[in-house]
Design an enzyme around this catalytic site. Structure first.
Site, PDB file in Angstrom:
ATOM      1  N   LYS A 144       0.804  -1.224   0.000  1.00  0.00           N
ATOM      2  CA  LYS A 144       0.000   0.000   0.000  1.00  0.00           C
ATOM      3  C   LYS A 144       0.840   1.279   0.000  1.00  0.00           C
ATOM      4  O   LYS A 144       0.453   2.268  -0.623  1.00  0.00           O
ATOM      5  CB  LYS A 144      -0.964   0.023   1.191  1.00  0.00           C
ATOM      6  CG  LYS A 144      -0.292   0.172   2.552  1.00  0.00           C
ATOM      7  CD  LYS A 144      -1.331   0.295   3.661  1.00  0.00           C
ATOM      8  CE  LYS A 144      -0.666   0.476   5.016  1.00  0.00           C
ATOM      9  NZ  LYS A 144      -1.650   0.611   6.103  1.00  0.00           N
ATOM     10  N   ARG A 154      -8.733  -0.856  16.960  1.00  0.00           N
ATOM     11  CA  ARG A 154      -8.962  -0.408  15.590  1.00  0.00           C
ATOM     12  C   ARG A 154      -9.975  -1.383  15.003  1.00  0.00           C
ATOM     13  O   ARG A 154     -11.142  -1.321  15.356  1.00  0.00           O
ATOM     14  CB  ARG A 154      -7.658  -0.336  14.784  1.00  0.00           C
ATOM     15  CG  ARG A 154      -7.811   0.534  13.513  1.00  0.00           C
ATOM     16  CD  ARG A 154      -6.546   0.622  12.688  1.00  0.00           C
ATOM     17  NE  ARG A 154      -6.281  -0.616  11.964  1.00  0.00           N
ATOM     18  CZ  ARG A 154      -5.305  -0.738  11.057  1.00  0.00           C
ATOM     19  NH1 ARG A 154      -4.506   0.288  10.793  1.00  0.00           N
ATOM     20  NH2 ARG A 154      -5.127  -1.885  10.429  1.00  0.00           N
TER      21      ARG A 154
END
Length: 352
Positions: free
Chosen positions: A36, A131
């Site tokens: 990414k 998260r």
């Protein structure tokens, strides 16, 4: 070469990937490189595969599609929970995805059935960093429902730590993840192929562990691209830490007062910070700004320091000789800096 520019040493990145794959193999941990930060760049994807990676991972479906268009055929894992608006793209381009929501898995199932394909899922477990992740008490229910869905295969479970609150992966939470995996296997009479323990922050745990806890996969980005583990930023022995540089060009160089004058307000970014009078200083302006890179991700060369930044400019001071117009300044860059610089269309990218 055009400025500003990133200079990316492909050979050193490939050597880092091969090194980590080799180091983790005795612990029965597979390395899944995360692409990414390089936006799924095909050059990076190919060198990772050549280094020994058999699966790649990314958080953005657009990056995955970029790799597929470039002819990358290895399995690819989507490491951010899919958006409902993108489930068809996910099913068509990703072999496996990390998931936390039953409604999303149901949508993946429906789409996979319509397209006549199968999609694998890894259910993420919350281990304290708050998260993504299913709360452990809810895990059995979502796995039961997932296993009943057509065209969906439960590949394993996983976890992510450090990214939000900095909760460290350790022997306790990795053992807990393994315990959950064993309980699932016993209850459902199955074998989980993957227990995905986390990211580059897991390396301190991994290198100090005999891994009796069955974690068999780590999703690595920063450690491959910068040669450091992500928790304490310690260098990995034998890895390259000088893989990426950012070069910017001087467009103004003057000796100016260190104190501004006039009535002060907040700047364009809503900031107002204190300054001290240091007399006149050698100040230079670079054709590089916050629209190009997060300045906090830059490490200045010796004798230079970043003192402020705007959308289009970075102001630096020199403690040695004044800089010259057109002079190139070479910065080291960290993960935060690379993430922003790669995303900017104004920063040129060169792979060597």
């Amino acid at each position: 070469m055009s400025n500003p520019r990133l200079q990316i040493d492909s050979t050193k990145i490939a050597e880092n990937a091969a090194l980590l794959i080799k180091m983790l193999k005795p612990l029965s941990i597979d390395v899944v490189p995360v692409t990414k930060v390089f936006m799924g760049h095909p050059v990076i994807a190919r060198l990772l595969i050549d280094a020994g990676a058999t699966t790649l991972a990314d958080s953005r479906i657009e990056n995955v599609e970029r790799m597929r268009r470039a002819g990358i055929k290895v399995p690819i894992m989507l490491i951010r929970t899919p958006m409902l608006s993108q489930v068809e793209q996910v099913v068509l381009n990703c072999n496996v995805s990390l998931n936390t929501e039953l409604s999303t898995i149901q949508a993946l199932s429906s789409t996979a059935k319509k397209l006549g394909v199968f999609h694998q899922v890894i259910i993420m477990v919350e281990l304290g960093d708050l998260r993504e992740g299913v709360m452990p008490d809810d895990l059995i229910k979502i796995i039961k429902e997932t296993r009943s869905l057509p065209h969906i295969s439960l590949k394993g479970i996983g976890a992510n730590l450090t990214c939000r609150y900095g909760i460290a992966p350790d022997h306790h939470n990795m053992a807990f993840l393994a315990k959950i995996a064993s309980e699932i296997e016993t209850k459902f009479q199955l074998k989980l192929d993957i227990i995905s323990g986390g990211n580059s922050a897991n390396l301190l745990w991994a290198f100090s562990s005999d891994n009796i806890n069955r974690v068999n996969q780590l999703r690595l980005g920063e450690s491959i691209y910068f040669g450091v583990e992500a928790l304490k930023k310690r260098c990995i022995i034998g890895a390259h830490t000088d893989t990426v540089k950012l070069i910017a060009e001087v467009i103004e160089s003057n000796r100016k007062p260190s104190m501004p004058w006039g009535k002060r307000h907040k700047n364009a970014f809503g900031e107002q910070y204190e300054t001290t009078n240091r007399g006149d200083v050698d100040q230079a302006i670079l054709a590089l700004g916050r629209q190009d890179v997060d300045p906090q991700g830059l490490i200045s060369p010796q004798g230079l320091s970043i003192v402020s930044s705007s959308s289009d400019h970075i102001v630096i001071e020199s403690t040695d000789t004044p800089l010259q117009i057109g002079q190139e300044i070479e910065f080291k860059i960290d993960y935060v800096g690379l993430l922003s610089a790669m995303t900017s269309p104004y920063v040129n990218k060169y792979f060597t």
